[in-house]
Scaffold this motif. Structure first.
Motif, PDB file in Angstrom:
ATOM      1  N   ALA A 374       0.833  -1.210   0.000  1.00  9.81           N
ATOM      2  CA  ALA A 374       0.000   0.000   0.000  1.00  9.81           C
ATOM      3  C   ALA A 374       0.864   1.256   0.000  1.00  9.81           C
ATOM      4  CB  ALA A 374      -0.924  -0.011   1.214  1.00  9.81           C
ATOM      5  N   LEU A 375       1.895   1.275   0.843  1.00  7.74           N
ATOM      6  CA  LEU A 375       2.776   2.435   0.896  1.00  7.74           C
ATOM      7  C   LEU A 375       3.564   2.590  -0.405  1.00  7.74           C
ATOM      8  CD1 LEU A 375       4.140   2.096   4.554  1.00  7.74           C
ATOM      9  CD2 LEU A 375       2.240   3.497   3.735  1.00  7.74           C
ATOM     10  N   PHE A 376       3.957   1.472  -0.997  1.00  2.68           N
ATOM     11  CA  PHE A 376       4.667   1.516  -2.270  1.00  2.68           C
ATOM     12  C   PHE A 376       3.732   1.977  -3.387  1.00  2.68           C
ATOM     13  CE2 PHE A 376       7.129  -1.104  -5.631  1.00  2.68           C
ATOM     14  CZ  PHE A 376       7.920  -0.014  -5.942  1.00  2.68           C
ATOM     15  N   HIS A 377       2.457   1.593  -3.299  1.00  2.00           N
ATOM     16  CA  HIS A 377       1.489   1.974  -4.338  1.00  2.00           C
ATOM     17  C   HIS A 377       1.223   3.476  -4.316  1.00  2.00           C
ATOM     18  CE1 HIS A 377      -1.242   0.667  -7.444  1.00  2.00           C
ATOM     19  NE2 HIS A 377      -2.238   1.360  -6.918  1.00  2.00           N
ATOM     20  N   ILE A 378       1.397   4.115  -3.183  1.00  2.00           N
ATOM     21  CA  ILE A 378       1.281   5.570  -3.125  1.00  2.00           C
ATOM     22  C   ILE A 378       2.264   6.204  -4.103  1.00  2.00           C
ATOM     23  CG2 ILE A 378       1.751   7.583  -1.670  1.00  2.00           C
ATOM     24  CD1 ILE A 378       0.591   6.027   0.688  1.00  2.00           C
ATOM     25  N   ILE A 379       3.472   5.646  -4.163  1.00  2.00           N
ATOM     26  CA  ILE A 379       4.502   6.177  -5.049  1.00  2.00           C
ATOM     27  C   ILE A 379       4.276   5.741  -6.493  1.00  2.00           C
ATOM     28  CG2 ILE A 379       6.976   6.311  -5.479  1.00  2.00           C
ATOM     29  CD1 ILE A 379       6.038   7.586  -2.827  1.00  2.00           C
ATOM     30  N   THR A 380       4.034   4.439  -6.712  1.00  2.00           N
ATOM     31  CA  THR A 380       3.900   3.941  -8.081  1.00  2.00           C
ATOM     32  C   THR A 380       2.661   4.518  -8.766  1.00  2.00           C
ATOM     33  OG1 THR A 380       2.672   1.943  -7.406  1.00  2.00           O
ATOM     34  CG2 THR A 380       5.078   1.797  -7.470  1.00  2.00           C
ATOM     35  N   HIS A 381       1.561   4.618  -8.025  1.00  2.00           N
ATOM     36  CA  HIS A 381       0.364   5.227  -8.611  1.00  2.00           C
ATOM     37  C   HIS A 381       0.594   6.702  -8.876  1.00  2.00           C
ATOM     38  CE1 HIS A 381      -3.483   7.498  -8.150  1.00  2.00           C
ATOM     39  NE2 HIS A 381      -3.816   6.685  -9.118  1.00  2.00           N
ATOM     40  N   GLY A 382       1.304   7.383  -7.972  1.00  2.00           N
ATOM     41  CA  GLY A 382       1.589   8.794  -8.176  1.00  2.00           C
ATOM     42  C   GLY A 382       2.346   9.041  -9.471  1.00  2.00           C
ATOM     43  N   LEU A 383       3.342   8.201  -9.745  1.00  2.00           N
ATOM     44  CA  LEU A 383       4.115   8.342 -10.978  1.00  2.00           C
ATOM     45  C   LEU A 383       3.252   8.048 -12.206  1.00  2.00           C
ATOM     46  CD1 LEU A 383       7.492   6.669  -9.940  1.00  2.00           C
ATOM     47  CD2 LEU A 383       7.148   9.071 -10.523  1.00  2.00           C
ATOM     48  N   ALA A 384       2.530   6.914 -12.161  1.00  2.00           N
ATOM     49  CA  ALA A 384       1.740   6.507 -13.325  1.00  2.00           C
ATOM     50  C   ALA A 384       0.601   7.479 -13.592  1.00  2.00           C
ATOM     51  CB  ALA A 384       1.200   5.096 -13.118  1.00  2.00           C
ATOM     52  N   LYS A 385      -0.128   7.854 -12.535  1.00  2.00           N
ATOM     53  CA  LYS A 385      -1.262   8.742 -12.746  1.00  2.00           C
ATOM     54  C   LYS A 385      -0.802  10.138 -13.126  1.00  2.00           C
ATOM     55  CE  LYS A 385      -4.773   7.774 -12.723  1.00  2.00           C
ATOM     56  NZ  LYS A 385      -5.713   7.535 -11.634  1.00  2.00           N
ATOM     57  N   GLY A 386       0.288  10.603 -12.513  1.00  2.00           N
ATOM     58  CA  GLY A 386       0.824  11.896 -12.905  1.00  2.00           C
ATOM     59  C   GLY A 386       1.178  11.916 -14.382  1.00  2.00           C
ATOM     60  N   MET A 387       1.819  10.833 -14.857  1.00  2.00           N
ATOM     61  CA  MET A 387       2.187  10.757 -16.269  1.00  2.00           C
ATOM     62  C   MET A 387       0.954  10.697 -17.163  1.00  2.00           C
ATOM     63  SD  MET A 387       4.592   7.968 -18.201  1.00  2.00           S
ATOM     64  CE  MET A 387       3.323   6.714 -18.353  1.00  2.00           C
ATOM     65  N   LEU A 388      -0.037   9.904 -16.783  1.00  2.00           N
ATOM     66  CA  LEU A 388      -1.247   9.787 -17.585  1.00  2.00           C
ATOM     67  C   LEU A 388      -1.978  11.121 -17.705  1.00  2.00           C
ATOM     68  CD1 LEU A 388      -2.669   6.356 -16.399  1.00  2.00           C
ATOM     69  CD2 LEU A 388      -2.040   6.958 -18.736  1.00  2.00           C
ATOM     70  N   LEU A 389      -2.001  11.863 -16.634  1.00  2.00           N
ATOM     71  CA  LEU A 389      -2.689  13.154 -16.679  1.00  2.00           C
ATOM     72  C   LEU A 389      -1.927  14.155 -17.536  1.00  2.00           C
ATOM     73  CD1 LEU A 389      -3.885  13.142 -13.014  1.00  2.00           C
ATOM     74  CD2 LEU A 389      -5.359  13.378 -15.002  1.00  2.00           C
ATOM     75  N   LEU A 390      -0.601  14.098 -17.488  1.00  2.00           N
ATOM     76  CA  LEU A 390       0.176  14.953 -18.376  1.00  2.00           C
ATOM     77  C   LEU A 390      -0.028  14.537 -19.831  1.00  2.00           C
ATOM     78  CD1 LEU A 390       3.540  15.439 -16.436  1.00  2.00           C
ATOM     79  CD2 LEU A 390       1.449  16.796 -16.337  1.00  2.00           C
ATOM     80  N   CYS A 391      -0.167  13.236 -20.065  1.00  2.00           N
ATOM     81  CA  CYS A 391      -0.492  12.759 -21.419  1.00  2.00           C
ATOM     82  C   CYS A 391      -1.860  13.286 -21.864  1.00  2.00           C
ATOM     83  CB  CYS A 391      -0.485  11.230 -21.464  1.00  2.00           C
ATOM     84  SG  CYS A 391       1.150  10.472 -21.339  1.00  2.00           S
TER      85      CYS A 391
END
Length: 535
Positions: A374-391
């Protein structure tokens, strides 16, 4: 009581107050009516937040070298009421702090080109079925700002608010005093309110007011809980509270825990407290939307993990099925609502609700593996979702269209954005060898380890829905017959592409070598497991 090593070098306070200082200068420039330009503002803001990121990286080296948390104490009662102004970095707050500073710096870089014009949305009758805000905008057009094409309100003020946004989030995750924590959390409302009220699209003024009311109510509940805690134990020190709260009677404990959970739940957009998020995210400027999904709502989760769970471990055990149920409902509701949307940003907004459910599920599993995931997903989701939104911002910026139904065949025109969007969607869906797979595997492994195999199966169903709506979205936007109106669409400028590529690189790196981040996160999951884990 601080357990750790006090460092004499002012790394954290510089990382926190450097963005604030630069923001105040930019605000002064804006108030005086001076113009220094979008590029200069963007470069200054980018360099400022990169500097904060480097300072926090140095702090992480100290934590890893000493094998214990570090802190800085300043003997001044600013933002604390009682006690010194103290900044604390451990395995729980430090990874999120670095993510905040780093992703905010990328948003500044992205904004240099993105903010050359503002997205405009013509409110149409069919939009009313997606949101009450759109329905109200049809009746009261004043909620939709009237802008001249190509005219952007003060970019100096925009970047100032972005810097304040990042600094307040850093203040939340580095604080050890409850009042200091609360003040930073509530100060967050101000820059985010203005970022959508002034620079948002659609009925952004109404949505900004809705957001303010939700955050105000959530903050009021948190303040009531904090006052109650202080009345019972006479302390505002976050790190001392778990030991002090042991003797609190059950009735008070349940009431305080409920106040904190609802308050943090509103800020984290946990179902049923999530309804502000789709509207806010859909109409916020994309660089801000990226930060909202990637790190802002994670601050609400951080509050649950830092304060609520350690203070009330027995309630966590007794109410485990309640938390598991809320987690699954959040996952499934977010996924199913994402399937019904036709606007790119609203699809990604509901996807964020869905992913918060994953994080809560890992925490509710009560196993070290699940909580670490769960704590790791905070980081991995942050990276993926941040990138998707910039896309998504890249698509909207170049095509001036946000509805999936109106797009199509853009892969030839925007090959980099198409590739990055696909990679981000696959990471969110938990596809190996991307970072999202590692964190989701740990979450579901923890749920199975706890003996909740049927719940893990339901959670995996949500993953299948996630794969479905991302494939559907990518296919509709980038493939199929190319439409004549998009024949002149080209790839976005380098300042928009580069932040997306950097996040993509990190998604692959953390997928192949997750230990790079897990060495910081794993000790936090060990401590959580000792406090609230299954026996």
């Amino acid at each position: 009581m601080l357990l750790g090593y006090e460092i004499s070098t002012p790394l954290m306070i510089l990382a926190l107050f450097l963005p604030i200082g630069v923001a105040l200068i930019l605000l002064l420039v804006s108030i005086l009516g001076k113009k220094i330009g979008r590029r200069v503002c963007g470069i200054i803001s980018f360099v400022t937040l990169v500097t904060s990121t480097i300072l926090l990286l140095l702090v992480s080296f100290e934590v890893l070298k000493r094998g214990q948390p570090v802190y800085e104490v300043y003997h001044v009662r600013v933002l604390t009421l009682f006690g010194d102004f103290t900044l604390f970095a451990d395995w729980l707050g430090l990874p999120l702090a670095m993510a905040i500073a780093f992703l905010s710096s990328l948003s500044c870089l992205y904004s240099i080109s993105y903010m050359d014009s503002l997205e405009t949305v013509q409110i149409e009758p069919e939009m009313a079925k997606y949101s009450i805000a759109y329905k109200m905008a049809l009746k009261k057009p004043e909620f939709v700002p009237k802008r001249e094409p190509g005219v952007v309100p003060s970019v100096e003020a925009y970047f100032a608010n972005l810097l304040l946004f990042a600094a307040c989030m850093l203040g939340v995750v580095l604080s050890t005093n409850l009042i200091q924590f609360f003040i930073f959390f509530e100060l967050l409302i101000i820059p985010t309110f203005f970022l959508i009220y002034v620079w948002g699209s659609g009925p952004c003024r109404l949505i900004a007011i809705k957001y303010f009311l939700y955050m105000f109510v959530g903050g009021a509940l948190l303040f009531a809980g904090i006052c109650w805690i202080y009345a019972l134990v006479g302390s505002l020190d976050i790190l001392s509270l778990p030991a002090l709260m042991v003797g609190v009677d059950m009735q008070s404990a349940v009431a305080i825990a409920a106040l904190l959970f609802v308050g943090f739940g509103m800020k984290a957009a946990i179902v049923p407290f999530h309804t502000w998020l789709p509207d806010f995210h859909a109409e916020a400027p994309v660089p801000i939307h990226a930060l909202l999904s990637a790190v802002l709502i994670k601050c609400g989760v951080y509050g649950i993990v830092r304060i609520m769970l350690p203070c009330f471990p027995s309630l966590m055990v007794d109410a485990r099925f309640f938390f598991l149920a809320i987690s699954l409902i959040t996952m499934l509701w977010g996924a199913m609502m994402a399937l019904t949307q036709i606007q790119i940003k609203r699809i990604l907004a509901y996807s964020s609700v869905n992913q918060i459910g994953y994080i809560m599920l890992g925490l509710a599993s009560g196993t070290q593996l699940g909580m670490c995931g769960a704590l790791f997903h905070i980081i991995t989701h942050g990276l993926a979702k941040g990138m998707l939104l910039l896309c998504a911002g890249s698509i909207i910026h170049q095509s001036h269209v946000r509805d999936v139904d109106k797009l199509g065949g853009l892969a030839k025109n925007m090959p980099i954005t198409a590739t990055l969007t696909l990679i981000g969607g696959l990471s969110i869906a938990g596809t190996p060898p991307l970072a999202g797979f590692a964190s989701e595997w740990m979450i579901f492994g923890g749920v199975v380890q706890a003996g909740y195999f049927p719940l893990a199966i339901i959670g995996l169903l949500s993953t299948l829905i996630t794969i479905g709506y991302y494939i559907w979205t990518v296919t509709r936007i980038f493939f199929g017959a190319a439409k004549a109106e998009f024949k002149n669409v080209r790839e976005s400028p380098l300042t928009m592409i580069l932040p997306m590529c950097i996040q993509c690189f990190l998604l692959i790196l953390l997928g192949v070598y997750p230990q790079l981040m897990l060495q910081l996160i794993h000790p936090a999951s060990e401590l959580l497991f000792q406090i609230i884990g299954l026996v």
